[in-house]
Design a protein around this motif. Structure first.
Motif, mmCIF file in Angstrom:
data_model
loop_
_atom_site.group_PDB
_atom_site.id
_atom_site.type_symbol
_atom_site.label_atom_id
_atom_site.label_comp_id
_atom_site.label_asym_id
_atom_site.label_seq_id
_atom_site.Cartn_x
_atom_site.Cartn_y
_atom_site.Cartn_z
ATOM 1 N N ALA A 123 -28.458 24.470 -2.618
ATOM 2 C CA ALA A 123 -28.426 25.790 -3.238
ATOM 3 C C ALA A 123 -27.616 25.778 -4.533
ATOM 4 C CB ALA A 123 -27.844 26.805 -2.258
ATOM 5 N N THR A 124 -26.501 25.052 -4.531
ATOM 6 C CA THR A 124 -25.629 25.042 -5.706
ATOM 7 C C THR A 124 -26.270 24.300 -6.869
ATOM 8 O OG1 THR A 124 -23.711 25.085 -4.232
ATOM 9 C CG2 THR A 124 -23.325 24.439 -6.516
ATOM 10 N N GLU A 125 -26.776 23.100 -6.608
ATOM 11 C CA GLU A 125 -27.407 22.341 -7.690
ATOM 12 C C GLU A 125 -28.717 22.992 -8.116
ATOM 13 O OE1 GLU A 125 -25.429 18.021 -6.481
ATOM 14 O OE2 GLU A 125 -27.608 18.246 -6.448
ATOM 15 N N GLY A 126 -29.446 23.571 -7.149
ATOM 16 C CA GLY A 126 -30.671 24.280 -7.493
ATOM 17 C C GLY A 126 -30.394 25.485 -8.377
ATOM 18 N N VAL A 184 -29.922 24.412 -11.925
ATOM 19 C CA VAL A 184 -31.194 24.114 -12.583
ATOM 20 C C VAL A 184 -31.901 25.405 -13.002
ATOM 21 C CG1 VAL A 184 -33.508 23.150 -12.221
ATOM 22 C CG2 VAL A 184 -31.499 21.900 -11.394
ATOM 23 N N HIS A 185 -31.806 26.426 -12.153
ATOM 24 C CA HIS A 185 -32.596 27.644 -12.343
ATOM 25 C C HIS A 185 -31.799 28.792 -12.959
ATOM 26 C CE1 HIS A 185 -36.347 26.545 -10.151
ATOM 27 N NE2 HIS A 185 -35.537 25.656 -9.595
ATOM 28 N N SER A 186 -30.570 28.564 -13.381
ATOM 29 C CA SER A 186 -29.706 29.672 -13.812
ATOM 30 C C SER A 186 -30.316 30.505 -14.939
ATOM 31 C CB SER A 186 -28.332 29.133 -14.218
ATOM 32 O OG SER A 186 -28.456 28.195 -15.284
ATOM 33 N N ARG A 187 -30.936 29.841 -15.901
ATOM 34 C CA ARG A 187 -31.507 30.595 -17.031
ATOM 35 C C ARG A 187 -32.638 31.500 -16.568
ATOM 36 N NH1 ARG A 187 -35.760 29.354 -20.305
ATOM 37 N NH2 ARG A 187 -35.795 27.193 -19.542
ATOM 38 N N TRP A 188 -33.548 30.967 -15.745
ATOM 39 C CA TRP A 188 -34.657 31.783 -15.243
ATOM 40 C C TRP A 188 -34.163 32.863 -14.290
ATOM 41 C CZ3 TRP A 188 -37.738 26.756 -14.059
ATOM 42 C CH2 TRP A 188 -38.387 26.324 -15.219
ATOM 43 N N MET A 189 -33.117 32.570 -13.508
ATOM 44 C CA MET A 189 -32.578 33.595 -12.617
ATOM 45 C C MET A 189 -32.015 34.774 -13.411
ATOM 46 S SD MET A 189 -32.926 33.041 -9.315
ATOM 47 C CE MET A 189 -31.555 33.780 -8.433
ATOM 48 N N ARG A 216 -35.806 33.137 -4.426
ATOM 49 C CA ARG A 216 -34.808 33.905 -5.172
ATOM 50 C C ARG A 216 -33.535 34.092 -4.344
ATOM 51 N NH1 ARG A 216 -37.877 37.769 -6.579
ATOM 52 N NH2 ARG A 216 -37.407 39.191 -4.872
ATOM 53 N N ALA A 217 -33.694 34.411 -3.066
ATOM 54 C CA ALA A 217 -32.527 34.650 -2.208
ATOM 55 C C ALA A 217 -31.707 33.384 -2.027
ATOM 56 C CB ALA A 217 -32.988 35.179 -0.855
ATOM 57 N N ARG A 218 -32.374 32.250 -1.848
ATOM 58 C CA ARG A 218 -31.645 31.006 -1.611
ATOM 59 C C ARG A 218 -30.959 30.509 -2.886
ATOM 60 N NH1 ARG A 218 -34.846 26.681 1.701
ATOM 61 N NH2 ARG A 218 -32.706 26.026 2.149
ATOM 62 N N LEU A 219 -31.598 30.691 -4.031
ATOM 63 C CA LEU A 219 -30.958 30.312 -5.287
ATOM 64 C C LEU A 219 -29.763 31.216 -5.595
ATOM 65 C CD1 LEU A 219 -34.091 29.591 -7.509
ATOM 66 C CD2 LEU A 219 -32.419 27.911 -6.707
ATOM 67 N N ALA A 220 -29.908 32.493 -5.270
ATOM 68 C CA ALA A 220 -28.819 33.433 -5.544
ATOM 69 C C ALA A 220 -27.555 33.047 -4.782
ATOM 70 C CB ALA A 220 -29.247 34.851 -5.174
#
Length: 476
Positions: A373-376, A379-384, A396-400
């Motif tokens: 989740a942390t490394e993902g 990777v996805h911070s800009r799109w999030m 979305r929930a798991r990345l958050a």
């Protein structure tokens, strides 16, 4: 008349297609799913050939479906185009039911096959996989071709480079005929995808495929292709293999280059094949393993001959039987089957050795989730920030969750990981050669049971599905 090739369902009466030759003319005969019915003489011939092949498979410890296809092409017994056409027809017939495909360019697939046949006709040196149709998870980049990664965000993404694993398969002569569906951004173990649609298990379409390499498991199990690449960060090769009845290889971390493969968690990501047999798996691993300057974590250890040991006697092999953790909560029907498989090793002369599993393994499942989740999230911070609404709700929930991991905690986990790996390997693999465990502790769940959108306790359910797989990623 002779049979050049055939594709079957799960019974001898379910012959879906046969490629036949009579009086020098090649013809195709289609079974229940196709346009033409098999005449009774042809049906008997195909069934006899099918039964003979299955008899060989029953009597051989390692039936080489992929290996035989490559050998048949090399010998000129069948052309790459014939095999590719057979796979394409299978895809066309079955994909509406099982939803394995993310993208298919039939003209390009046939052009690849024709080029393979032309190379053989010229007498060119042929690779071990020459002319055999493969297809891969839609996260392996090929220059100029869409790689959507199971998402809406990347539905038009065309990379400017090709993945090292694909380059090595190309060099071995394999064809790459389709892109295969997957869990959105490879972040999920059930196979569900709320964005582009959920593949269906070909053995029972009411049940989950396993993920995140869902389309890879479905395509190989339903005989759309001879093998497929998946990726494994927490079980994403092994779970589809278990759910779809295949051989799935999560290689040791650093054995296969991840260059040009969509990243999820760089500390855990691995690349490997799904195939119908162990021998086929070894063939693909032989082609893709090895150091790559474009992936700095790849190991410099020389690649051995993965095929050489397949027929060796296993007498004396020490097979570890875990005394804890890996059998915790195992369903009775799963335990029965796993114990039967252990008996096979025992009957072949292996030594069954009870093994005490370090207590720390109990935290590896959750720690793997934390790293992913942390490394993902990194990777996805800009799109999030800019496109959060374009993610499926589970992704979305798991990345958050990963966005809120303290840096100090993440670094402590990585430091602890080194200690736990040394402890586990010393206590377990200092005593045994292999560890024998169930892959899943439960029977394959239905799509409804494993639908995280309808399950408020999804975090605990995901932990249960990956109970026995995530420790393997944490350990490397």
């Amino acid at each position: 008349m002779r049979v050049l090739g055939f594709m079957t369902g799960t019974s001898l009466d379910a012959v879906d297609m046969a490629v036949l030759e009579t009086d020098g003319e090649t013809i195709e005969a289609f079974g229940p799913a196709g346009e033409r019915k098999l005449s009774e003489p042809v049906r008997k011939l195909v069934l006899a050939a099918t039964e003979a092949a299955r008899g060989w498979e029953r009597n051989s410890p390692e039936p080489g479906v992929f290996a035989e296809a490559a050998a048949a092409i090399a010998a000129g017994d069948v052309s790459s185009r014939e095999m590719t056409e057979a796979c394409l027809k299978r895809m066309t017939a079955l994909n509406p039911k099982v939803k394995a495909l993310a993208g298919l360019d039939e003209a390009d697939a046939l052009a690849q096959a024709d080029a393979a046949d032309a190379a053989r006709a010229k007498g060119d040196a042929l690779g071990a996989l020459h002319g055999v149709p493969l297809a891969h998870k839609d996260m392996y980049y090929r220059r100029g071709r869409v790689s959507a990664c199971g998402s809406a965000i990347r539905k038009d993404f065309r990379p400017d480079h090709t993945a090292t694993a694909l380059q090595r398969l190309d060099a071995a002569g394999a064809l790459d005929i389709a892109r295969l569906n997957m869990v959105e951004f490879a972040f999920g173990v059930t196979g569900h995808n709320d964005v582009v649609g959920t593949p269906r298990n070909p053995w029972n379409t009411d049940h989950m495929t396993g993920g995140s390499s869902s389309g890879s498991g479905v395509a190989v199990a339903s005989r759309m292709c001879f093998g497929a690449l998946g990726s494994d960060t927490g079980g994403s090769i092994r779970l589809p293999a278990a759910c779809c009845g295949l051989v799935g290889m999560k290689p040791t971390y650093g054995r296969v280059s991840r260059h040009g493969a969509m990243p999820l968690a760089h500390s855990l990501d691995t690349v490997g094949p799904l195939t119908r047999t162990v021998r086929d798996n070894a063939l693909i691993m032989q082609a893709i393993a090895g150091q790559d300057a474009n992936d700095p974590v790849t190991a410099g250890t020389p690649v051995g001959d993965y095929l050489a040991g397949l027929d060796k006697d296993v007498r004396g092999l020490r097979v570890g039987l875990p005394e804890s953790f890996f059998y915790d909560g195992v369903a009775p029907e799963v335990r029965t089957l796993v114990e039967a498989s252990l008996k096979v090793f025992e009957d072949r002369g292996c030594e069954i050795v009870p093994v005490k599993i370090p207590d720390a393994v109990a935290v590896m499942n959750r720690l793997t989730n934390l790293i992913t989740a942390t490394e993902g999230a990194a990777v996805h911070s800009r799109w999030m920030e800019t496109r959060a609404a374009d993610y499926g709700p589970q992704t979305r929930a798991r990345l958050a969750i990963g966005l809120f991991t303290p840096a100090s905690l993440y670094l402590r986990v990585l430091t602890l990981r080194k200690q736990l790996v040394r402890e586990f390997c010393g206590q377990v693999f200092g005593k045994v050669d292999v560890l024998h465990t169930p892959l899943m502790v439960m029977p394959v769940p239905t799509l409804a049971e494993s639908n995280m959108s309808a399950n408020p306790g999804f975090a605990d359910y995901l932990l249960k599905i990956g109970h026995n797989t995530r420790p393997g990623n944490f350990l490397g």
